[in-house]
Write an enzyme that holds these catalytic residues in place. Structure first.
Site, PDB file in Angstrom:
ATOM      1  N   ASP A   1      33.859   7.945   3.831  1.00 25.13           N
ATOM      2  CA  ASP A   1      33.307   7.003   3.045  1.00 25.13           C
ATOM      3  C   ASP A   1      33.910   7.325   1.398  1.00 25.13           C
ATOM      4  O   ASP A   1      34.475   6.336   0.764  1.00 25.13           O
ATOM      5  CB  ASP A   1      31.840   7.072   2.545  1.00 25.13           C
ATOM      6  CG  ASP A   1      31.118   6.396   3.760  1.00 25.13           C
ATOM      7  OD1 ASP A   1      31.797   5.880   4.513  1.00 25.13           O
ATOM      8  OD2 ASP A   1      29.730   6.276   3.677  1.00 25.13           O
TER       9      ASP A   1
ATOM     10  N   ASP B   1      36.432   4.806  -0.609  1.00 28.57           N
ATOM     11  CA  ASP B   1      35.723   4.125  -2.006  1.00 28.57           C
ATOM     12  C   ASP B   1      36.781   4.693  -3.018  1.00 28.57           C
ATOM     13  O   ASP B   1      37.154   3.741  -3.882  1.00 28.57           O
ATOM     14  CB  ASP B   1      34.418   4.968  -2.379  1.00 28.57           C
ATOM     15  CG  ASP B   1      33.408   4.008  -1.884  1.00 28.57           C
ATOM     16  OD1 ASP B   1      33.623   3.080  -1.243  1.00 28.57           O
ATOM     17  OD2 ASP B   1      32.147   4.850  -1.802  1.00 28.57           O
TER      18      ASP B   1
ATOM     19  N   LYS C   1      19.063   2.899   0.440  1.00 25.22           N
ATOM     20  CA  LYS C   1      20.234   2.314   1.034  1.00 25.22           C
ATOM     21  C   LYS C   1      20.510   2.848   2.398  1.00 25.22           C
ATOM     22  O   LYS C   1      21.144   3.943   2.267  1.00 25.22           O
ATOM     23  CB  LYS C   1      21.303   2.396   0.113  1.00 25.22           C
ATOM     24  CG  LYS C   1      22.745   1.201   0.579  1.00 25.22           C
ATOM     25  CD  LYS C   1      23.492   1.331  -0.606  1.00 25.22           C
ATOM     26  CE  LYS C   1      24.884   0.245  -0.265  1.00 25.22           C
ATOM     27  NZ  LYS C   1      25.294   0.423   1.154  1.00 25.22           N
TER      28      LYS C   1
ATOM     29  N   ARG D   1      27.198  -8.637  10.600  1.00 26.14           N
ATOM     30  CA  ARG D   1      27.598  -9.611   9.269  1.00 26.14           C
ATOM     31  C   ARG D   1      29.043 -10.091   9.319  1.00 26.14           C
ATOM     32  O   ARG D   1      29.305 -11.318   8.816  1.00 26.14           O
ATOM     33  CB  ARG D   1      27.587  -8.417   8.334  1.00 26.14           C
ATOM     34  CG  ARG D   1      28.073  -9.052   7.092  1.00 26.14           C
ATOM     35  CD  ARG D   1      27.745  -8.357   5.741  1.00 26.14           C
ATOM     36  NE  ARG D   1      28.528  -6.974   6.023  1.00 26.14           N
ATOM     37  CZ  ARG D   1      28.305  -5.957   5.141  1.00 26.14           C
ATOM     38  NH1 ARG D   1      27.419  -6.041   4.063  1.00 26.14           N
ATOM     39  NH2 ARG D   1      29.279  -4.934   5.100  1.00 26.14           N
TER      40      ARG D   1
ATOM     41  N   GLU E   1      19.438  -3.285   8.601  1.00 25.46           N
ATOM     42  CA  GLU E   1      20.390  -2.169   9.050  1.00 25.46           C
ATOM     43  C   GLU E   1      19.947  -1.665  10.534  1.00 25.46           C
ATOM     44  O   GLU E   1      18.796  -1.372  10.444  1.00 25.46           O
ATOM     45  CB  GLU E   1      20.268  -1.138   7.796  1.00 25.46           C
ATOM     46  CG  GLU E   1      21.753  -0.481   7.626  1.00 25.46           C
ATOM     47  CD  GLU E   1      22.565  -1.201   6.877  1.00 25.46           C
ATOM     48  OE1 GLU E   1      22.536  -2.584   6.594  1.00 25.46           O
ATOM     49  OE2 GLU E   1      23.609  -0.574   6.639  1.00 25.46           O
TER      50      GLU E   1
END
Ligand code: IVH
Length: 700
Positions: A38, A42, A118, A139, A173
């Site tokens: 990640d 990012d 989150k 999604r 989620e």
């Protein structure tokens, strides 16, 4: 904390960066495993965005910056309302700037925020028609997603039928808890598949897989609820006016799992300060959570504020993700070391290409046991996902199987004890040297002499090495037979140190049974278990005559542990005999032995009547107390173990973790996650000073 940006120097580097990001994102969404962790992803996307800001005329259409979810796989089910992503902030300053711009946009300060974790999984929309689950959609690119309805029965927290016959879409989620992930990889590798690198990848792969010979469970947490058009269901019309917090309450009432069931439930906060305090609490609890979170989502709670703020093409303007530092990084497994512990357990440890995770350079990580290595199908040279959260020992999560080059080598398991060359007992999950605790005598003796066990001052590691090397001591009992002459014969051992050490060894004979038992190093029993056993049985004789059934009567000892403790004590019998002969105390002060021939029924009543609380009847009777942070004042010199001993002397029960059962948390300076959890659960807090007053009669 701001994630550093990847530096892109020219158009070619920019094009390459876009390709890399697209590839990583596609692998993540399609194949279920990322090629970049990640943090690297990012960094890359931020670098791409920075270069694009300076060269707006050269932006490539494939760039992940313009897309929802960085280039998702297109599906064929259109979303009724776009499934958006979230913008990120990385510091309190960035968060405050966001609230200011939101206030400007809506014409006033936000008076109520919702703050929730989150969740680190995959977004999914679950459609319910008149209460029945009819469709599951990923999604995708935000406007349309893939139909994954086949996965419906495998997702805990997403019921097939709601408590009310409403026609709604629940969004949330899908993830795997740590336990679900472990299970999924076990099942997958048993079926010849390559293990998933982390829980999120495992959920992505599992959600999309259609024809697997096996199913593995996942977990759903809802974070959104919207009405779906259905003329037959007027009930849902009112959803549009509810605040986010109200929608979450409703979703829970319908039977959908939400963060309300976790240690970090969604809350509302009225000010930026309250939001930041909650962000800190959630961050502090992160390492203990049974599922992954990668930040905190802050939303304007009121529907009217959300409507006025509106949404951009990528993300809503009324919500923001406060990102927490990454806890996972990919690095390489260079080697596996096999270390022998004080009880003879041979434990594998991963040697890694050094990698920085949340500010610490990680070079080693635990690999648990040989069976675990086999289950994870780890190989030397593998790229591995390493997880490190809080102060927990870093662990290798799994290999990143698709980064294999074919040059990886099998991990060689030792045939003989790597320390003394004796055989290895492989009958249990954790392998053990056939010489048991005699294999690493230095470690066993250093532990026994430690502050929380026999507390023999002057008998540090170096001194123990000298004694063992000179063969003056061959087991724990040998310490008590040491003579003045023997000690004086050692290097750097003067008269004073010798006399002091002999006095300390003499004093150790009077330690309570709980500490003697702990010093013996019975596998599966640490400090607090040793205290419980000692208090329960009161004398070593009682402990030694206990069979597994009697041992099981001790709080916290289950059917599995009881027989292994009994076996271990039998193994230690000759050593215990020698300690008795040397005059070592074998009784626990203040404890009364159990009534003979306890049956289950007798035990049930006794447990209620015979906890230390009742036995001692002190000021902490009936209380479960957790100590955290640095102690001060009259408690300043007490180790954590001594604090626990004090709690138990005063009639309470000590515990190292905060739960609903906790009655009091003694929080000193620097208290972190345990204090936060106590506050969340509404548990009474005391300063070290307040606590010292409470137990004043039992101090010293
Ligand atoms: S709200 C329109 N709440 O994070 C608002 N999202 O990085 C959209 N996520 O796409 C999402 N926990 O998949 C929201 N408590 C939470 C969340 C959450 C995790 C995911 C979600 C979103 C992604 C953005």
């Amino acid at each position: 904390m701001t994630t550093p940006v990847a530096v892109i120097v020219d158009a070619a580097a920019y094009a390459q960066a876009v390709e890399d990001a697209v590839k990583a994102s596609a692998a993540y969404y399609e194949g279920g495993t990322s090629v970049l962790d990640d943090d690297s992803y990012d960094r890359l996307v931020r670098g791409i965005a920075a270069w694009e800001a300076a060269h707006p005329e050269q932006v490539l259409s494939r760039s992940p910056t313009g897309k929802v979810a960085g280039g998702a796989v297109e599906g064929d089910v259109p979303h009724t309302v776009a499934m958006l992503s979230l913008d990120n902030v990385f510091s309190p300053e960035e968060f405050t700037a966001w609230t200011t711009s939101l206030a400007r946009r809506i014409g006033h300060d936000v008076t109520r925020f919702s703050v929730e974790p989150k969740l680190d999984g995959l977004a999914i929309a679950a459609r319910y028609t008149r209460g029945r689950l009819t469709r599951l959609i990923t999604r995708g690119d935000g406007t349309a997603g893939e139909d994954v309805s086949h996965a419906a029965g495998t997702i805990e927290g997403l019921p097939a039928e709601l408590a009310e016959p409403v026609t709604v879409e629940v969004r949330g989620e899908v993830l795997m808890t740590t336990a679900q992930f472990e299970h999924a990889n076990q099942v997958r590798t048993a079926h010849g598949g390559a293990p998933f690198a982390n829980p999120r990848g495992a959920s992505a792969g599992t959600l999309r897989a259609r024809e697997r010979a096996y199913t593995v469970p996942m977990t759903f947490f809802g974070y959104g609820l919207l009405p779906l058009a259905d003329t037959g269901a007027p009930l849902t019309d009112r959803l549009g006016d509810l605040a986010h917090s109200g929608l979450m309450t409703l979703a829970a009432e319908y039977g959908v799992n939400t963060t309300a069931t976790t240690a970090v439930p969604g809350i509302t906060a009225d000010t930026v300060e309250e939001v930041m305090a909650r962000v800190k609490e959630i961050a502090a609890l992160r390492a203990e959570l049974p599922f992954g979170i990668d930040g905190i989502v802050i939303k304007a709670d009121l529907a009217a504020d959300q409507r006025t703020a509106g949404s951009g093409s990528r993300a809503p303007r009324w919500a923001i993700a406060y990102k927490l530092p990454a806890v996972e990084k990919i690095t390489r497994l260079l080697d596996v070391e096999w270390n022998v512990g004080r009880t003879g357990i041979i434990a594998p440890r991963a040697v890694l290409e050094p990698v920085e995770i949340d500010g610490a350079t990680i070079t080693y990580a635990t690999l648990h046991n040989p069976g675990d290595i086999t289950r994870r199908d780890l190989r030397l040279g593998d790229h591995v996902m390493v997880h490190r959260a809080g102060d927990v020992i870093p662990r290798v999560e799994a290999p990143v199987a698709h980064l294999r080059t074919g040059t990886e080598q099998p991990i060689v398991f030792p045939q003989d004890c790597p320390r003394c060359g004796a055989g290895i007992d492989t009958s249990e999950q954790r392998w053990r040297c056939a010489n048991g605790r005699n294999c690493h005598l230095v470690a066993a003796l250093s532990y026994a002499a430690g502050r929380d066990q026999l507390d023999i001052e002057g008998l540090g590691h170096t001194r123990v090495v000298q004694l063992v090397d000179a063969r003056l001591v061959t087991d724990l009992a040998g310490l008590f037979a040491l003579t003045r002459e023997q000690l004086l014969s050692l290097e750097r051992m003067g008269e004073t140190s010798t006399d002091n050490l002999l006095a300390a060894i003499g004093a150790a004979k009077d330690q309570p049974l709980s500490r003697v038992l702990c010093a013996l190093g019975v596998r599966g029993t640490g400090r607090s278990m040793s205290r419980r056993i000692a208090r329960h049985f009161a004398t070593m004789d009682n402990i030694r005559t206990a069979d597994a059934e009697a041992m099981r009567q001790v709080e916290g000892i289950g059917t599995e542990k009881a027989p292994s403790i009994v076996t271990e004590l039998a193994e230690l019998a000759p050593l215990i005999d020698k300690l008795v002969a040397a005059g070592v105390n074998m009784t626990e002060p203040g404890a009364t032995p159990p009534a003979p021939a306890a049956t289950d029924a007798a035990h049930d009543t006794r447990e209620a009547a015979d906890t230390p609380a009742e036995a001692a009847g002190g000021p902490l009777a009936g209380m479960t107390v957790v100590v955290t942070g640095a102690m001060t004042g009259s408690l300043d010199k007490l180790s954590r173990n001594q604090m626990n001993e004090l709690i138990e002397r005063a009639g309470g029960r000590s515990s190292s973790s905060v739960s609903k059962k906790t009655t009091l948390v003694v929080a000193g300076d620097g208290a972190g996650s345990k204090r936060a959890k106590a506050e969340t659960l509404g548990i009474r807090l005391a300063t070290p000073g307040e606590f010292a007053t409470l137990v004043a009669d039992y101090l010293g």
